[in-house]
Design an enzyme around this catalytic site. Sequence first.
Site, PDB file in Angstrom:
ATOM      1  N   GLU A  99       0.765  -1.406   0.090  1.00 47.68           N
ATOM      2  CA  GLU A  99      -0.202   0.069  -0.233  1.00 47.68           C
ATOM      3  C   GLU A  99       0.541   1.743   0.093  1.00 47.68           C
ATOM      4  OE1 GLU A  99      -3.549   1.512   3.445  1.00 47.68           O
ATOM      5  OE2 GLU A  99      -3.758  -0.362   2.887  1.00 47.68           O
ATOM      6  N   ASP A 101       0.287   5.489   0.088  1.00 47.26           N
ATOM      7  CA  ASP A 101      -1.567   6.045   0.538  1.00 47.26           C
ATOM      8  C   ASP A 101      -0.530   7.651   0.688  1.00 47.26           C
ATOM      9  OD1 ASP A 101      -2.457   4.567   1.791  1.00 47.26           O
ATOM     10  OD2 ASP A 101      -1.522   3.875   3.970  1.00 47.26           O
ATOM     11  N   GLU A 103      -3.379  10.136   3.076  1.00 45.77           N
ATOM     12  CA  GLU A 103      -4.422  10.785   3.854  1.00 45.77           C
ATOM     13  C   GLU A 103      -4.447  12.144   4.488  1.00 45.77           C
ATOM     14  OE1 GLU A 103      -5.484   5.760   5.631  1.00 45.77           O
ATOM     15  OE2 GLU A 103      -4.168   7.390   6.743  1.00 45.77           O
ATOM     16  N   GLY A 203      -5.314  12.888  17.883  1.00 47.60           N
ATOM     17  CA  GLY A 203      -5.212  11.528  18.627  1.00 47.60           C
ATOM     18  C   GLY A 203      -6.840  11.397  18.612  1.00 47.60           C
TER      19      GLY A 203
END
Length: 275
Positions: A99, A101, A103, A203
């Site tokens: 993968e 990424d 994001e 978070g």
Amino acid sequence: MDTPLHLLFLLFLLASSAALVSANFYNDFDITWGNDRAKILDNGQQLQLTLDLFSGCGIQSKQEYLFAKIDMQIKLVPGNSAGTVTTFYLSSQGPKHDEIDFEFLGNLSGDPYILHTNVFAQGLGNREQQFYLWFDPTLDFHTYSVLWTSNQIIFSVDGSPIRVFKNRETELGKVDSNYHYPKSQAMGVYSSLWNADDWATRGGLVKTDWTKAPFVASFRNFKAAATSSFDAAAEEEALESNQEQRLQWVRKNYMIYDYCGDTKRFPQGPPPECK
């Protein structure tokens, strides 16, 4: 032997001229989840992904690639996007998947998006680097690119490289059995918009404000080309370029997290590829 960065950027120029062809979302993608929350518009030239209280949505390319130059223009969710994640990535299937990424982690109005990058190989990831962007990605479309060859992976934003992940498997495989480079599994192209307020913003401290829903991200000008057709040309011809300097400028001024420098996570020292 590693391919010099300036040679690999010849791939970007070659791809952007003849090799890359703008896709039609009707012809080149399937809507895989979220039903009518994913809408293809303008005779297949644009895509809108929507997130509401009940679901997000996602798409997957009909074609898979083994080494490729991939572009997508994206306009991210405006306003208070905290808790949302917009993605653009390549991935294979299975527990030992590969993968690559992009994001985009939403934030409160006025706070910058975080661009989160990662590389998985043989199911192992944990190679995160994160960046702020030097523009507001919600006001207009910007181009996010992956150049994936047998030698290295270059992440790029509007033509500026932000990250290079090199294939050091021959060297490091002898000292770290967990180090792999994505080189043998063809990957499809995916995009999605979904709720991740358990971790995406500070978070998980900041939750999605559903009074602002629906959240909408827009996509256009997807382009893809296998790199095998012009790898040889890139190896042989040097490109006079300031791309190396641009890479260092982005990393000095806009990189906010690098797994290689996370001493709390790696108290015994960083992974071998960081050295």
